[in-house]
Motif scaffolding. Sequence first.
Motif, PDB file in Angstrom:
ATOM      1  N   LEU A 178      -3.459 -59.202 -24.143  1.00  0.00           N
ATOM      2  CA  LEU A 178      -4.540 -58.558 -24.898  1.00  0.00           C
ATOM      3  C   LEU A 178      -4.044 -57.304 -25.614  1.00  0.00           C
ATOM      4  O   LEU A 178      -4.445 -57.031 -26.756  1.00  0.00           O
ATOM      5  N   LEU A 179      -3.180 -56.535 -24.951  1.00  0.00           N
ATOM      6  CA  LEU A 179      -2.622 -55.346 -25.597  1.00  0.00           C
ATOM      7  C   LEU A 179      -1.775 -55.721 -26.806  1.00  0.00           C
ATOM      8  O   LEU A 179      -1.733 -54.994 -27.802  1.00  0.00           O
ATOM      9  N   THR A 180      -1.080 -56.848 -26.727  1.00  0.00           N
ATOM     10  CA  THR A 180      -0.271 -57.297 -27.860  1.00  0.00           C
ATOM     11  C   THR A 180      -1.141 -57.785 -29.010  1.00  0.00           C
ATOM     12  O   THR A 180      -0.892 -57.457 -30.183  1.00  0.00           O
ATOM     13  N   LEU A 181      -2.182 -58.532 -28.692  1.00  0.00           N
ATOM     14  CA  LEU A 181      -3.039 -59.082 -29.744  1.00  0.00           C
ATOM     15  C   LEU A 181      -3.850 -58.004 -30.446  1.00  0.00           C
ATOM     16  O   LEU A 181      -4.047 -58.062 -31.666  1.00  0.00           O
ATOM     17  N   ILE A 202      -6.185 -50.947 -31.140  1.00  0.00           N
ATOM     18  CA  ILE A 202      -6.298 -50.046 -29.989  1.00  0.00           C
ATOM     19  C   ILE A 202      -5.546 -48.748 -30.248  1.00  0.00           C
ATOM     20  O   ILE A 202      -6.028 -47.656 -29.939  1.00  0.00           O
ATOM     21  N   GLU A 203      -4.358 -48.859 -30.860  1.00  0.00           N
ATOM     22  CA  GLU A 203      -3.574 -47.656 -31.138  1.00  0.00           C
ATOM     23  C   GLU A 203      -4.311 -46.729 -32.079  1.00  0.00           C
ATOM     24  O   GLU A 203      -4.324 -45.505 -31.885  1.00  0.00           O
ATOM     25  N   ARG A 204      -4.940 -47.293 -33.101  1.00  0.00           N
ATOM     26  CA  ARG A 204      -5.701 -46.440 -34.029  1.00  0.00           C
ATOM     27  C   ARG A 204      -6.856 -45.744 -33.335  1.00  0.00           C
ATOM     28  O   ARG A 204      -7.102 -44.547 -33.536  1.00  0.00           O
ATOM     29  N   SER A 205      -7.588 -46.496 -32.493  1.00  0.00           N
ATOM     30  CA  SER A 205      -8.735 -45.892 -31.819  1.00  0.00           C
ATOM     31  C   SER A 205      -8.298 -44.850 -30.796  1.00  0.00           C
ATOM     32  O   SER A 205      -8.948 -43.808 -30.644  1.00  0.00           O
ATOM     33  N   VAL A 206      -7.166 -45.099 -30.118  1.00  0.00           N
ATOM     34  CA  VAL A 206      -6.666 -44.134 -29.137  1.00  0.00           C
ATOM     35  C   VAL A 206      -6.248 -42.838 -29.822  1.00  0.00           C
ATOM     36  O   VAL A 206      -6.580 -41.733 -29.372  1.00  0.00           O
ATOM     37  N   ARG A 207      -5.524 -42.946 -30.912  1.00  0.00           N
ATOM     38  CA  ARG A 207      -5.079 -41.741 -31.619  1.00  0.00           C
ATOM     39  C   ARG A 207      -6.263 -41.000 -32.245  1.00  0.00           C
ATOM     40  O   ARG A 207      -6.286 -39.758 -32.276  1.00  0.00           O
ATOM     41  N   LYS A 208      -7.230 -41.743 -32.730  1.00  0.00           N
ATOM     42  CA  LYS A 208      -8.405 -41.110 -33.314  1.00  0.00           C
ATOM     43  C   LYS A 208      -9.186 -40.344 -32.256  1.00  0.00           C
ATOM     44  O   LYS A 208      -9.645 -39.219 -32.496  1.00  0.00           O
ATOM     45  N   HIS A 250       4.394 -64.265 -26.032  1.00  0.00           N
ATOM     46  CA  HIS A 250       3.520 -65.405 -26.342  1.00  0.00           C
ATOM     47  C   HIS A 250       2.083 -65.022 -26.002  1.00  0.00           C
ATOM     48  O   HIS A 250       1.431 -65.676 -25.181  1.00  0.00           O
ATOM     49  N   ALA A 251       1.604 -63.967 -26.638  1.00  0.00           N
ATOM     50  CA  ALA A 251       0.292 -63.406 -26.282  1.00  0.00           C
ATOM     51  C   ALA A 251      -0.830 -64.416 -26.494  1.00  0.00           C
ATOM     52  O   ALA A 251      -1.716 -64.572 -25.643  1.00  0.00           O
ATOM     53  N   GLY A 252      -0.816 -65.100 -27.625  1.00  0.00           N
ATOM     54  CA  GLY A 252      -1.881 -66.069 -27.890  1.00  0.00           C
ATOM     55  C   GLY A 252      -1.891 -67.200 -26.895  1.00  0.00           C
ATOM     56  O   GLY A 252      -2.948 -67.618 -26.405  1.00  0.00           O
ATOM     57  N   LEU A 253      -0.703 -67.693 -26.566  1.00  0.00           N
ATOM     58  CA  LEU A 253      -0.615 -68.790 -25.599  1.00  0.00           C
ATOM     59  C   LEU A 253      -1.055 -68.336 -24.218  1.00  0.00           C
ATOM     60  O   LEU A 253      -1.730 -69.077 -23.488  1.00  0.00           O
ATOM     61  N   ALA A 254      -0.665 -67.110 -23.832  1.00  0.00           N
ATOM     62  CA  ALA A 254      -1.055 -66.598 -22.513  1.00  0.00           C
ATOM     63  C   ALA A 254      -2.574 -66.480 -22.406  1.00  0.00           C
ATOM     64  O   ALA A 254      -3.170 -66.854 -21.380  1.00  0.00           O
ATOM     65  N   LEU A 255      -3.219 -65.961 -23.440  1.00  0.00           N
ATOM     66  CA  LEU A 255      -4.679 -65.847 -23.429  1.00  0.00           C
ATOM     67  C   LEU A 255      -5.324 -67.229 -23.391  1.00  0.00           C
ATOM     68  O   LEU A 255      -6.301 -67.448 -22.652  1.00  0.00           O
ATOM     69  N   LEU A 256      -4.781 -68.166 -24.150  1.00  0.00           N
ATOM     70  CA  LEU A 256      -5.333 -69.521 -24.160  1.00  0.00           C
ATOM     71  C   LEU A 256      -5.207 -70.169 -22.785  1.00  0.00           C
ATOM     72  O   LEU A 256      -6.137 -70.855 -22.327  1.00  0.00           O
ATOM     73  N   LEU A 257      -4.089 -69.959 -22.116  1.00  0.00           N
ATOM     74  CA  LEU A 257      -3.912 -70.527 -20.784  1.00  0.00           C
ATOM     75  C   LEU A 257      -4.929 -69.963 -19.800  1.00  0.00           C
ATOM     76  O   LEU A 257      -5.475 -70.707 -18.970  1.00  0.00           O
TER      77      LEU A 257
END
Length: 781
Positions: free
Chosen positions: A331-334, A339-345, A26-33
């Motif tokens: 945040l990692l989920t959202l 982030i994965e693209r930038s890390v691999r790049k 529940h990434a969105g809900l966790a950030l909202l909380l």
Amino acid sequence: MTVDTEIRPATRPGLLHRVSGWAMRHAGLALLLWVLVLAAVIASATVVGANYKNDNSLPGTDSQRVTDIFTEHQPKGDTASVQLVFRADGGLDGEKTRIASMLAVVRGLPHVASVADPFAGPGAMSTDRRTAYATVGLDVTVADMPVDDVRTIIHRAQDFARPGLQVEAGGDLARSAAESSGGASEGAGILAALVILVFLFGSLLAATLPLLTAVFAVGSTVALLMLASHLFTVPEYTTPVMMLVGLGVGIDYALLIFSRYRHELLKGEADAKVIALDTAGRSVMFAGCTVVIALLGLLALGLGSLQGVALGVTLTVLMTMLAAVTLLPSLLTLFGKRIERSVRKHAAKQRRTPGDGWRKLAGVVQRGPWVPLVLGVLALVALSLPALGMRLGFADAGTDDPAKTSRKAYDLLADGFGPGFNGPLVVVSEGNQTQELSQALAADPGIAAVTSPQVTPDGKISTVLAFPKSAPQDAATSDLVQRLRKDTLPKLEGTYLVGGATAAADDFAAAVSKRLPIFVLVVVGLSALLLMAVFRSVLIPLKAAVLNLLSIGASLGVITLVFQQGWFGAQPGPIEAFVPVMIFAIVFGLSMDYEVFLVSRIHEEWRRTGNAQVAVREGLATTGSVITAAAAIMIVVFGAFLLSPDRMLKQFGLGLATAVLLDALLIRCVIVPAVLRLLGNHAWWLPSRLDRILPKIKLEDHSKGRACSCRRWPAPKTATHRGGACRRTRRQDRRPPTVRLTDQQRTETRCVEIADHRRCTSMSSSTEPSARIGSGAGRFF
């Protein structure tokens, strides 16, 4: 023929698994909380406000008894005051009319109850009649006096200054009013941390996540602390100290988890977040617990001035731990795909294999471990030696910035009336034996002047002010206090007590010294027990305790050289009385953080390979860059507080930055590999009796052990892995339930590595599900 194959029973996920799993699902809900909680506590704190109170009580000391006597025998209480100091090179008699007009204006300002006339009162004019002071009495206490009204008094008085007439304001209220609101040091630290993270990850988005996590945690804690100040005694300096620690710890904890997440991404793991939280997340929880233990150890000192700070900073660390395992996973989920693209790049642009430099460093240290070990320890001991001459005290206006009006007033009074005028000793006697007391004080070679006895309204207490020949911050004044208490006053009849700022500082230092062994024993002992339970070793906690104490001693030595000896242009003076114990608690906890980060990875590699040298080399290779980056962030965050105008915060910033620098670079990257190379496999030795008594705390998945041969089937015994070696245990001793497999159902059993979790899987041509052997870990949730 049948063979017993172990199936690990399903176990309920731990609290960390459930909380972090919920945040990812529940990434969105966790950030909202988090956003709602932050907004709610900030709004509540803004409406309610803060009620900070400085509790400097020292029960059982002479200085505290003096304070209690005044509180008991002064029916009106202790109201605040401001000193206005005047200086005229041509003499103040020519400025009498102008000064009278100024005092008349000040009398009409809010909260002003009385204004003394320096020309009428005795002792308010220097002998050369060039310097004088007027005491502005207020109708409220220091805590109730608005800062803006104090500034109004100062500004209206200074409006009458002109060439040849200098007007300055002194006293505690004037010092507080002249202090800046802060914010520049925190902003500079955050900006520098962002730059380091961008260089480390090569992406602004990736660099922002640890920073955002720390800001959320610190921001919510500041607001909670303001609300808590109405229920508990929280000193006013708790907030900057809390922000200093919270920013450094919060960024570091998030950085550790994010770095493990990045490492697993580059390995091609599908569940990189799961593995990062299952390994680095546990390390963060344990490291945070060691910091909390160290801070709560301050409660063992029994000093009210430190208990509020300990509780405030502990709350900060708890909030950063919560943010690291809830806000960061959301945040990692959202933003996971970006982030994965930038890390691999960023990884694709790197030409060298990550960790090569650290492997080479570990190899150099391991080839000749005695040289770096001896040189490193000698360097730490040499830096610690100045701390033996540390002198504790409380800062006064004499250590302020020379540009402040409070410092100018302090210097004017010292020049006009003598250096001891700014810190008189308060000698209290019960009864009327004042004449003998005055004669004894006047005969002391360290006292410049003695006032006439002042009797309280009830006639029970007499007070004499003794002005030393030395300044309040000088060691000679402390010697005078001890001489009066031990030699001069005991010879007189009656009961006499010595108070004042210098006496209070000496009493505080004595109280800390008396209770320090208990404090050190509690902090070091509990931390060592935790490390012993985690790493199943006696020598690892012992090494950690010794090296942590050396890093603390070195940081205190550097503080002594800079702030007491005046190196690098710093204003010389005593060290703030409570700074050493606070630095001990904070640095010991932070040092344990790096110990856990490094040794947990070394322990993980040792369980996998069984080779102590390889484990140290690979552990340093995988954590060296993370530890140095985390240390660099802490150094810039702590070092930024050297920009603060507050002397106490400067001492904190320098001490913590020095300790982190030495701990991360010298101790963790040089001395620890050398010690572990000399200890070898003995580093992980634990007596069997202790092994049975200590609880088992896992920071890494113990199923990721060295490869055991599980191919010999059928077998009378079951292969298991524990402690870096393959062992055989009898079938009847195995607790988990078993499933019976026939020879026709089984053709081969092999050990494979899946998602960094070791599994022994039965490969069969039949349609029955495979049986899992050993302690395979399965999914995170």
